[in-house]
Design an enzyme around this catalytic site. Structure first.
Site, mmCIF file in Angstrom:
data_model
loop_
_atom_site.group_PDB
_atom_site.id
_atom_site.type_symbol
_atom_site.label_atom_id
_atom_site.label_comp_id
_atom_site.label_asym_id
_atom_site.label_seq_id
_atom_site.Cartn_x
_atom_site.Cartn_y
_atom_site.Cartn_z
ATOM 1 C CB SER A 16 -10.320 45.046 -47.598
ATOM 2 O OG SER A 16 -9.719 44.002 -46.724
ATOM 3 C CB THR A 61 -12.023 37.773 -46.497
ATOM 4 O OG1 THR A 61 -11.905 37.559 -45.439
ATOM 5 C CG2 THR A 61 -12.915 37.816 -47.017
ATOM 6 C CE LYS A 65 -7.837 34.390 -45.409
ATOM 7 N NZ LYS A 65 -6.862 34.730 -44.367
ATOM 8 C CB ALA A 132 -7.755 32.233 -41.210
#
Length: 247
Positions: A16, A61, A65, A132
């Site tokens: 990122s 991340t 989350k 995720a």
């Protein structure tokens, strides 16, 4: 100066920072900066925001989350339905602030998956039940793809790896790894399934992007399956996150 960043733990594998810094440079945003914040527990986010008054947005991340949600003042309807957040915009009024959460993984995964499977809608096995996987499951529902979730522990709606038989693999042509297994530096790790049942008609999608070919994908490729890592998904979700930060 506008400051943005990524929180998670650990962050050694994250792309990122480089991605957003390149994006800011391309867009001529010399007043914007991006940093990594490897915090060991989610409760430290309040201190992080207070100590960095220029902080305007965060990407979230593993493993936060889901854990981030109680700290939000507001949450986008789609992110609320999914039950996971990977993008937070910070609104400030003096020393006070509010956090609004979004989930850009949905857009990233859906577009990337469709680029892989086209009009096919094969039955899916989803490995992992963390944050995720929430976006992945949401997308599968949206596309009308039947799925089963697999985890180390059996619970309602989830089967353990011991029940992933050869027949089950044969009946589910879309295999999606939502676990961190295989992520650098632990590149020898992979989900334990009967790979011998994978065929040329299978699709293997791994949310891991570093390395570019995990053992999960390598084993699928060697059986003739179509394989794809998570890099395109990351790029697409980052583009969505950039729009949220700058809107």
């Amino acid at each position: 100066m506008k400051l943005y960043g990524l929180i998670g733990y650990p962050l050694g594998h994250s792309f990122s920072k480089a991605y957003f810094e390149n994006k800011f440079n391309k867009e001529g945003l010399s007043d914007s900066k991006y940093e990594n914040y490897p915090i060991q527990k989610i409760g430290l986010i309040s201190e992080l925001i207070k100590n960095n008054p220029e902080l305007s947005g965060l990407n979230i991340t593993i493993p936060y989350k889901q854990d981030i949600i109680p700290f939000l003042s507001d949450i986008d309807n789609q992110a609320k339905e999914i039950g996971a957040v990977n993008c937070v915009k910070i609104y400030r009024e003096g020393e006070n602030y509010k956090l609004k959460g979004y989930n850009t993984d949905v857009t990233g995964f859906m577009d990337s998956l469709l680029n892989m499977i086209g009009p096919d809608r094969p039955n899916a096995l989803v490995f992992g039940t963390g944050g995720a996987s929430k976006a992945v499951i949401f997308v599968l529902k949206e596309l009308g793809i039947p799925y089963k979730c697999v985890s180390r522990f059996s619970k309602e709606g989830v089967i353990p790896y011991e029940e992933v038989t050869r027949d089950l693999i044969s009946q589910h042509k879309l295999l999606i790894n939502c676990t961190p297994l295989g992520t650098f530096p632990n590149t020898s790790d992979y989900v334990n399934i009967p790979y011998e049942s994978i065929s040329q008609g299978h699709y293997l999608y791994d949310l891991v992007y570093n390395p570019s070919e995990t053992q999960f994908l390598k084993k699928g490729r060697m059986k003739g399956a179509t394989v794809k890592n998570g890099y395109e998904m990351l790029v697409l979700q980052a583009e969505s996150g950039y729009k949220i930060f700058c809107e």
